[in-house]
Write an enzyme that holds these catalytic residues in place. Structure first.
Site, short mmCIF file in Angstrom:
data_model
loop_
_atom_site.label_atom_id
_atom_site.label_comp_id
_atom_site.label_asym_id
_atom_site.label_seq_id
_atom_site.Cartn_x
_atom_site.Cartn_y
_atom_site.Cartn_z
N CYS A 147 0.83 -1.21 0.00
CA CYS A 147 0.00 0.00 0.00
C CYS A 147 0.87 1.27 0.00
CB CYS A 147 -1.00 -0.03 1.14
SG CYS A 147 -2.39 1.11 0.84
N LYS A 167 -11.72 8.57 -2.64
CA LYS A 167 -10.99 7.45 -2.03
C LYS A 167 -11.37 6.13 -2.70
CE LYS A 167 -10.34 5.18 2.49
NZ LYS A 167 -10.75 5.17 3.92
N SER A 207 -7.88 0.60 0.27
CA SER A 207 -8.34 1.71 1.09
C SER A 207 -7.28 2.80 1.02
CB SER A 207 -8.55 1.25 2.54
OG SER A 207 -8.93 2.34 3.35
N HIS A 238 -4.37 -4.17 -0.12
CA HIS A 238 -4.22 -4.73 1.22
C HIS A 238 -4.70 -6.18 1.23
CE1 HIS A 238 -2.80 -1.53 3.83
NE2 HIS A 238 -3.63 -0.68 3.26
N GLU A 240 -3.59 -8.50 2.79
CA GLU A 240 -3.45 -9.07 4.14
C GLU A 240 -4.65 -8.76 5.03
OE1 GLU A 240 -2.20 -4.87 4.77
OE2 GLU A 240 -2.03 -6.34 3.16
N ARG A 276 -15.15 3.60 11.96
CA ARG A 276 -14.35 4.66 12.58
C ARG A 276 -14.64 6.02 11.95
NH1 ARG A 276 -8.63 4.26 10.42
NH2 ARG A 276 -9.78 5.23 8.70
#
Length: 305
Positions: A142, A163, A193, A236, A238, A250
């Site tokens: 990333c 985004k 992300s 990502h 992972e 969040r």
């Protein structure tokens, strides 16, 4: 793991044409086996979560792997206790005289800052330079992929109008077989992300790099140098099943304007459990990197790097 076959077995050419990894008898007898030494530079704020995600994937292999964790001395993380860092982590000064088969540099929540304004940028540059002589193969994830491309090749990152947030379909870009993507389906999924990107046209200007995989939605996913010593992974893989949910929840709690992660919740309904589409591809990515670019290529004596 490779298939060990007798020398000159007629099936060899067929297996290799089907992208099956075989190892000849003579080579097998000359191989020495030892644990792989992997260094993880963890730049994520909640380090225990990232540790778990990466170790889960590194552990899904018959290879024996020894892992060291490192954090930056020039920036002290606030979301991980000092006790945890002292017990399990080292700094660059602690590891700089060692050699490693592989290294993973994680992402970091600093992508909207210019690289030079990141608190630990100078230290990270020193580590990336050191990796060229002390690490056989490095996996940048990333934001680290953007940082690595910028440091090693001068490739800039660009702000996105919106985004990239969700799970997107990808395909391999090369017509030639690429060991990193052996066993992958023609279409595979990866979580993303991020607010920034690197561009295909900038990578194509660098003859030492080639693009391995991309998405029509999220752009270039994977690029590498021609020797397999440096990999740049934009997504990502992972992430665990609830990582995107945690980010979404969040941001909502902070009153931010945030879109629902694409291709993640059934019917885009955040009240439902997310659907995991990327687990098998993630396991293949890490096991292929460990096997083909670390285990098979690193010299037995790491001082010979």
């Amino acid at each position: 793991m490779p298939i060990k076959i007798p020398n000159n077995l007629p099936a060899t050419n067929i297996l290799e044409s089907e992208n099956i990894f075989v190892i000849h008898e003579n080579r097998a007898y000359t191989q020495d086996i030892r644990p792989l030494r992997i260094l993880i530079l963890n730049l994520m704020p909640i380090k225990i979560t990232t540790e778990t995600q990466l170790l889960r994937l590194l552990g899904n292999s018959p290879l024996q792997v020894e892992v060291d964790f490192m954090y930056t001395a020039t920036y002290s993380p606030t979301n991980t206790s000092q006790e945890h860092l002292i017990k399990f982590y080292e700094t660059f000064d602690d590891v700089k005289d060692r050699n490693y088969d592989g290294m993973i540099i994680t992402g970091a929540p600093v992508e909207q800052l210019p690289f030079e304004e990141v608190a630990y940028w100078d230290e990270l540059c020193k580590i990336m330079e050191w990796s060229k002589t002390h690490v056989y193969s490095t996996l940048h994830i990333c934001w680290a992929s953007q940082a690595g491309l910028y440091y090693h090749y001068g490739i800039p990152k660009y702000d996105l109008a919106q985004k990239i947030f969700g799970v997107f379909p990808h395909q391999k870009s090369c017509t030639q077989p690429i060991k990193l993507f052996r066993g992958f389906d023609d279409i595979f999924h990866v979580p993303h992300s991020r607010h920034t990107e690197f561009k295909r046209e900038d990578i194509e200007k660098i003859p030492e790099l080639h693009i391995l995989s991309e998405s029509e939605v999220s752009g270039v996913y994977a690029a590498a140098d021609l020797k397999g010593r440096q990999f740049f992974i934009a997504g990502h893989s992972e992430y665990d099943p609830l990582s995107l949910k945690a980010e979404y929840d969040r941001d909502l709690a902070q009153g931010l304007s945030v879109q629902i992660p694409q291709n993640y919740y059934p019917n885009d309904d955040p009240t439902q459990p997310p659907v995991v589409l990327w687990r098998s591809a993630a396991n293949l990515l890490f096991s292929n990197w460990l096997n083909y670019y670390v285990y098979q290529e690193t010299p037995f004596d790491l001082s010979l790097l």
